[in-house]
Each structure stands twice: as C-alpha cells, then as structure tokens.
Scaffold this motif. Structure first.
Motif, PDB file in Angstrom:
ATOM      1  N   LEU A 258       0.831  -1.207   0.000  1.00 44.59           N
ATOM      2  CA  LEU A 258       0.000   0.000   0.000  1.00 44.59           C
ATOM      3  C   LEU A 258       0.864   1.255   0.000  1.00 44.59           C
ATOM      4  O   LEU A 258       0.543   2.240  -0.657  1.00 44.59           O
ATOM      5  N   ALA A 260       3.696   1.581  -1.331  1.00 46.17           N
ATOM      6  CA  ALA A 260       4.468   1.729  -2.566  1.00 46.17           C
ATOM      7  C   ALA A 260       3.658   2.356  -3.692  1.00 46.17           C
ATOM      8  O   ALA A 260       4.205   2.751  -4.707  1.00 46.17           O
ATOM      9  N   ILE A 261       2.353   2.448  -3.521  1.00 45.33           N
ATOM     10  CA  ILE A 261       1.541   3.013  -4.597  1.00 45.33           C
ATOM     11  C   ILE A 261       1.731   4.521  -4.652  1.00 45.33           C
ATOM     12  O   ILE A 261       1.588   5.198  -3.647  1.00 45.33           O
ATOM     13  N   PRO A 262       2.063   5.038  -5.831  1.00 46.32           N
ATOM     14  CA  PRO A 262       2.190   6.484  -5.927  1.00 46.32           C
ATOM     15  C   PRO A 262       0.822   7.137  -5.742  1.00 46.32           C
ATOM     16  O   PRO A 262      -0.161   6.690  -6.317  1.00 46.32           O
ATOM     17  N   VAL A 263       0.743   8.158  -4.918  1.00 50.46           N
ATOM     18  CA  VAL A 263      -0.550   8.808  -4.691  1.00 50.46           C
ATOM     19  C   VAL A 263      -0.476  10.296  -5.017  1.00 50.46           C
ATOM     20  O   VAL A 263       0.585  10.896  -5.007  1.00 50.46           O
ATOM     21  N   VAL A 264      -1.619  10.842  -5.323  1.00 49.93           N
ATOM     22  CA  VAL A 264      -1.732  12.268  -5.588  1.00 49.93           C
ATOM     23  C   VAL A 264      -2.048  12.941  -4.261  1.00 49.93           C
ATOM     24  O   VAL A 264      -3.178  12.936  -3.819  1.00 49.93           O
ATOM     25  N   ASP A 265      -1.051  13.432  -3.605  1.00 49.25           N
ATOM     26  CA  ASP A 265      -1.272  14.064  -2.313  1.00 49.25           C
ATOM     27  C   ASP A 265      -0.148  15.052  -2.069  1.00 49.25           C
ATOM     28  O   ASP A 265       1.004  14.679  -1.900  1.00 49.25           O
ATOM     29  N   PHE A 266      -0.505  16.342  -2.064  1.00 53.90           N
ATOM     30  CA  PHE A 266       0.532  17.339  -1.889  1.00 53.90           C
ATOM     31  C   PHE A 266       0.589  17.849  -0.459  1.00 53.90           C
ATOM     32  O   PHE A 266       1.464  18.607  -0.103  1.00 53.90           O
ATOM     33  N   LYS A 269       3.940  14.913   2.145  1.00 53.76           N
ATOM     34  CA  LYS A 269       4.890  14.192   1.305  1.00 53.76           C
ATOM     35  C   LYS A 269       5.353  12.976   2.097  1.00 53.76           C
ATOM     36  O   LYS A 269       5.957  13.098   3.154  1.00 53.76           O
ATOM     37  N   ARG A 270       5.020  11.806   1.595  1.00 50.86           N
ATOM     38  CA  ARG A 270       5.429  10.621   2.326  1.00 50.86           C
ATOM     39  C   ARG A 270       6.859  10.286   1.940  1.00 50.86           C
ATOM     40  O   ARG A 270       7.301  10.555   0.841  1.00 50.86           O
ATOM     41  N   ASP A 271       7.550   9.735   2.852  1.00 47.87           N
ATOM     42  CA  ASP A 271       8.875   9.263   2.496  1.00 47.87           C
ATOM     43  C   ASP A 271       9.063   7.886   3.124  1.00 47.87           C
ATOM     44  O   ASP A 271       9.785   7.721   4.094  1.00 47.87           O
ATOM     45  N   VAL A 272       8.379   6.947   2.578  1.00 44.15           N
ATOM     46  CA  VAL A 272       8.464   5.595   3.115  1.00 44.15           C
ATOM     47  C   VAL A 272       9.574   4.867   2.365  1.00 44.15           C
ATOM     48  O   VAL A 272       9.685   4.962   1.155  1.00 44.15           O
TER      49      VAL A 272
END
Lengths: 331, 335
Positions: A258, A260-266, A269-272
């Motif tokens: 979950l 790893a899925i690129p998401v549209v969210d500004f 900013k996730r940095d997993v």
C-alpha cells in the motif's frame, strides 16, 4: 451480511509444477505456484486477489476453473467437490463459471466474427436454436454497451475497451453464476478502464454475479471488491473486508504494498522506505514465512516456522507471527 | 522554476505526420511546443495513441522516416537544432547527451550479449577509454543504481535478471555517459508496485547527482504526482494543458485533465461508480475539425466542433487549449 451463502470453497489447494532438471542427479524441483490456499467466496460478492507478478494469482484462478489440475486440495462449488467431475458433469459445472482474460487482443479469435465469438459458448453449453442464439447475442451486445451491427464485424475493428466488452459478453453468454476476471482492465487506458469497471459492476447488480477479480492494481481492486486477499509467493498472507484491509493493513507485506503506490497528495509528502529486493524465486521459496527475506519486522521465528492465517478483529485474517490470536498491540 | 536560464530541450511548433498506405495522412503530433530545464522533471501524460511516444522518438532522432515525416517545427538541445543535424553528428549526441529508458527492459537489452559487453560498448562509443576502464565505469554505474552483486551481474545475460534488475541495468547504461537529458518512456509500467517505487526513487536520485533533466512519459497520474515538477497533458497529438504539478492536480483547467483525474480509482475514495469519459480517442487519420476532445467533453459548446481552440496563458505558468476560457472568461470550473 450475516447470512451469506458460500458459493465456492477452496480447501488447502496446491498447484505445483515440476521443473526440468539439468541432470538426473539433481534433486527434483517443483514450483509451488499455489501453495496451500484455503478461502471461501460468498454468493454475490467480489473477491479481489492482489499480488505482484509471480505471486500465483492467475494460477489460482485457472486452477479453480479446472484449466490447471491441482496437485492436491479440494474445490467445492455450491458444496459439491469438482475434482472428480468429468464428461457431462464437468460440462455442467463449467457452464456456471466463466473467465474474462487480460489481453483483449489475443483472447478473441481474429478470424471469427464477433457474433460467432459470443455464440460459440452457447452452441456448446445451451440447447438453443439458431434463432434463439442470435437473439441472445443481440441482447448481450446491448447489455455490454455495443451496437447490434458489431455482430458482423471482426475483433480487429474494435478498440481495446470495446474488445474487453466483447470478452465480457462472451463470458456472460451461458448465464454463469461465477466469473473469474484475470486483470481485465490492465491493458486499457484509464478513461476506458473506468467504463469497463462500471460495466462489470452494473452487470453484477443486474445478473447477481459473483466475481473473483485478479489484479495487481490495488486502486482498481479496492474500487470493485467487497473483500480482498493479498497473495505473496503462492500463499495468501492477508484477507479481509476491503475497508478494514486498506485502512488497517496488518501484514508487513500489505503495508509495504500500500505504501508503494504512488498517490496524488501534496499535503503530506510521504517518504516511506520502499521494500528492498525482488520477489524470491518460487522454485526455491524461503523457509518459514515466505516474506521474511524482505520483511522489515522479521524475527528469528519467521525463518523457522510457517505462519498460518489467523482471525483478527473485523473478520480480517493474517498469516504473520507479529499477530498471535487476539493480540493487536503490535502495529 | 527559473525561466531565465536556457532550456536543455526546446521543442517549437513540432508537427509529425505519418503517410499511410492508403494515401491518407495521420497527424500524430500537431504543433506542440515545450521546454525542459536543467534538473527538472517534466512529465508528458496521455493515453495510448496520444502521440507522447512519437514525440520522444522525434527528440531522440529515432523516428521511422518514412513513413513518418516531420512537417514543421524545431527541436533544440542546448541551442543546437537537432532536426538540421547530420545523421553522423546525431549519433554522437544520442546515448551521450540524450539517452533514453524504454518501457520493456527485456526487448531493449540485447539478449545475446552479457551486461558487461553491452554497457562497455555504449561507454566506449562516446568516451575515449580502454575496455578495462570501460568495465570499471560500467561496474561503478551498476553499483550506483543499487545492484548489490554488481560483479556477478556484469557477467550475466539479460534473461538471467529480473524485471527490476533489467530496468536498473537500463538506467545504469543510460546514465553512464552523463546525459544532459534523460527520456524515460513508461519506465515502470511493466514493473510491480514495490519495484516501481524503488526505480522511481533511483531515477530521482540519479537526476540529483548527475544534474540531468528528465522528460518522463507515462500514463500513470500517481507516478506523475510523485516525480514531476511540471506536467504536460497530451490528447490526440496536441498538448491540451501544461502546468506545474501541484496546479495541474489541484486546479485542472482543461475538461480532459479534470476528467482524467477523476477516473482514477484512488485508495481513499469511496464512490460506488467511477466517473468515466464516454467514447474513445479519435483516430489520427480522421481527426475532427474543431477541438479534438469535443465529442467526449461534457462542457462542449457549438464552437468546439467548428474551430480549433488556441493555447491560452494563465498565471502560475499554466497553459490550456480550450474554448471555455475564451468564451466564458477565466473563472470556469471544470469539476
């Protein structure tokens, strides 16, 4: 959904394939494409199967349809075991299950007209006259949103989305109760993908179909499914109702998938840290938990014993040593 | 983005058409202009058949001519016009100043050569080094792209590697000559999500370290949101909207962009039915006279099927090709 009836039950299903040896002195090797899977599919639901390529999700679908002979295990359709079926009985069982394939270009015979493609399963399975079959083809084309004159055309005259509609019409031709859709939208563009997904959902409501929806796209699976099973190297590592599974994934693999899925969210900013490495070879799967080689939370026990699916809250099942029965403290 | 600097790549009014066997012409790319600046990632988004891959092939000088034909426009790399260049000079630029990563790493690596030989060939073509030095560069690049057992991989054939590994080798090859511009044509479409996340990270890391510009061609809006600085949306051979990534996702101006963003099944939406765009992309040999999206657009007006819209400039570097804004003013919501 307390009084759900089980349509299909899979018990300890295994599908192993022998691997050609280089010399006679080598040990016999098998690929464990489907390794000890037990799951139930309820009438009228959509069960999503997600996993990376090589996780065995397509083999699972094909084994259920008896396109691949299982090595061991039981498949019960409406309570009836299907392994022993042959001849007439098998035919009868087959007309209750159909498949929609991934590639709308190679799954339609290029030398047959669309009308013939949709009619063919009826010829084999249903006792209908020629006129009745023709009327039914027209009905089906209308159902999947194609014009009647499509009957006389060849598959190459259609776009990918339209071909997938033809594939769905063919699957519906003999009134099946259960449809296995193996990556039905992954070859399509997004704008067309949503058309086909909506069509499948409309048809499900109208015809009370049960779906098994196989895909690697977690967004698509969440959209269409009621329950979702996550596969890794031939095993189901987690299964649960979709909202529970997506909002509170338990297995470290589901979490990584979950994340790893690129998401549209500004906003945030996730940095997993993504998972390291690739899927291990199914010819030589890790001992113990199959995921322990890539798992960020691996413990000593993970490389010794194989975890089994255990029930957690909200009817969520997970195969992981982090969660012993009823223990939710670890997250 | 600081626009005062000179762009690495500047495409001006480029039109490409294909002569079909039946005498018809397919205008696959029409009048597109864009620039890519240093250390910038620009995404070119569109459905299949929108002309995005043809555009990238034209930049690489790899367009099949004939049947393809560049009917007008220019492509400049650091000021040099690539279309006026001789074939020989072009091949010294290709793989050196511009390199490309393709979608399918299995078909773009040569199956009969070991990784080492393929990489050394590319390096020695553009750098005056011995085989041994070339080997050292190749090995260093493989380590840089995160291949743990690089020495072993060097001596393997492409079929012995997994999909993610092959794409890493492709990236290592593409970056070996320090290109100013890297074109990535759907580099992660054939990969699984966990591997895709690794490869995207790697590409951005390589961009930072080598200071290249990236032209990223994809159809995946999620990938765009995570990697790009600026986005161009292509539809039936035209760029219909261009904007910085955040503006595009939060205030899409073109109805096609807005519809495209809505059709993606997202992880945190709970809608029952997805909004979908009816119909399909028009064929490049039978394009409508007016706006190419008009037949599928829910905001279509009578003018849309008569006249081609012009590109209109908005604040925040946003450009849109749509009649809505010339007819109804700038305050139109396409949601």
């Amino acid at each position: 959904m307390s009084n759900r009836t089980v349509l299909l039950e899979i018990r300890n299903l295994k599908a192993y394939f022998p691997v050609k040896r280089k010399s006679i002195r080598e040990d016999k090797k098998v690929v464990k494409a489907v390794d000890d899977i037990s799951i139930e599919i309820y009438k009228g639901e959509t069960l999503g199967i997600v996993g990376e390529s090589g996780s065995g999700k397509s083999t699972l679908g094909r084994t259920i349809l008896k396109l691949i002979e299982p090595t061991s295990g039981e498949i019960l359709f409406k309570g009836e075991p299907i392994q022993k079926l042959s001849g007439k009985a098998l035919q009868k069982f087959r007309n209750q299950m159909q498949m929609v394939f991934q590639d709308p270009f190679s799954s339609l015979n290029p030398r047959m007209r669309v009308g013939e493609i949709i009619e063919e399963p009826m010829k084999l399975q249903l006792a209908l006259s020629k006129e009745e079959r023709q009327t039914r083809v027209k009905e089906l084309l209308e159902k999947v949103g194609l014009r009647e004159d499509a009957m006389k055309k060849f598959p190459h005259e259609f776009s990918g989305g339209q071909r997938q509609r033809i594939g769905i019409a063919r699957a519906l031709a003999i009134n099946p109760a259960f449809i296995i859709a193996d990556e039905p939208v992954s070859a399509l563009d997004v704008s067309v993908q949503s058309q086909v997904l909506n069509l499948m959902m409309d048809l499900q409501d109208e015809l009370e179909l049960t779906y098994m929806f196989i895909s690697h796209d977690l967004g698509v699976v969440k959209h269409i499914s009621d329950r979702v099973a996550v596969m890794y190297l031939g095993r189901i590592v987690e299964v649960g109702e979709k909202h529970a599974l997506y909002e509170n994934p338990l297995h470290p693999y589901t979490k990584a998938l979950l994340a790893a899925i690129p998401v549209v969210d500004f906003q945030e900013k996730r940095d997993v840290e993504p998972l390291h490495g690739d899927l291990p070879s199914p010819m030589d799967p890790p001992v113990g938990c199959v995921f322990h080689t890539r798992c960020p939370k691996a413990m000593p026990i993970c490389s010794e014993k194989r975890p089994v699916l255990t029930k957690q809250k909200n009817d969520q099942h997970v195969a992981c040593f982090l969660y012993e029965e009823g223990d939710f403290s670890v997250s | 983005m600081e626009k005062d600097k000179n762009p690495v790549l500047e495409v001006n009014h480029l039109s490409i058409c294909f002569d079909l066997a039946n005498g018809q012409q397919a205008k696959v790319v029409e009048d597109i202009s864009f620039s890519v600046y240093k250390e910038e990632t620009v995404a070119l988004v569109g459905e299949s058949g929108s002309g995005k891959s043809i555009t990238s092939l034209a930049v690489m000088g790899l367009l099949p001519i004939p049947p393809g034909r560049i009917t007008s426009g220019s492509i400049r790399l650091n000021g040099q016009d690539l279309l006026q260049m001789k074939q020989k000079n072009m091949s010294s630029i290709r793989g050196n100043e511009i390199s490309m990563i393709f979608q399918e790493p299995m078909t773009s690596l040569d199956p009969v050569f070991k990784v080492s030989n393929q990489m050394i060939e590319g390096i020695r073509r553009h750098q005056a080094v011995t085989k041994r030095e070339g080997f050292a560069i190749a090995l260093r690049m493989l380590k840089e792209v995160g291949i743990a057992n690089a020495e072993k991989v060097m001596h393997e054939y492409p079929h012995q590697l997994s999909g993610g590994m092959r794409q890493r080798v492709m990236i290592a090859m593409a970056m070996a000559n320090n290109p100013k511009l890297l074109i990535a044509d759907e580099p992660t479409t054939a990969l699984d999500v966990t591997v895709q996340a690794q490869i995207l990270r790697l590409m951005l890391k390589m961009k930072r370290e080598h200071g290249s510009a990236i032209l990223f061609i994809t159809h995946d809006m999620g990938v765009v949101a995570e990697t790009a600085d600026r986005v161009m949306v292509m539809y039936a051979g035209q760029i219909v909207e261009e904007a910085p990534v955040k503006t595009l996702f939060t205030q899409p101006k073109h109805p096609y962009t807005a519809a495209l963003l809505q059709t993606i099944p997202s992880l945190d939406s709970n809608v029952n039915r997805l909004p979908s765009i009816p119909g399909t992309v028009p064929s490049a040999s039978q394009l409508p006279n007016g706006c190419r999206f008009a037949a599928r657009c829910k905001h279509a007006m009578s003018i849309c099927s008569e006249k081609q819209p012009e590109i209109m400039q908005f604040e925040h570097d946003q450009q849109v090709r749509c009649h809505l804004y010339t007819e109804k003013g700038e305050m139109v919501s396409v949601e």
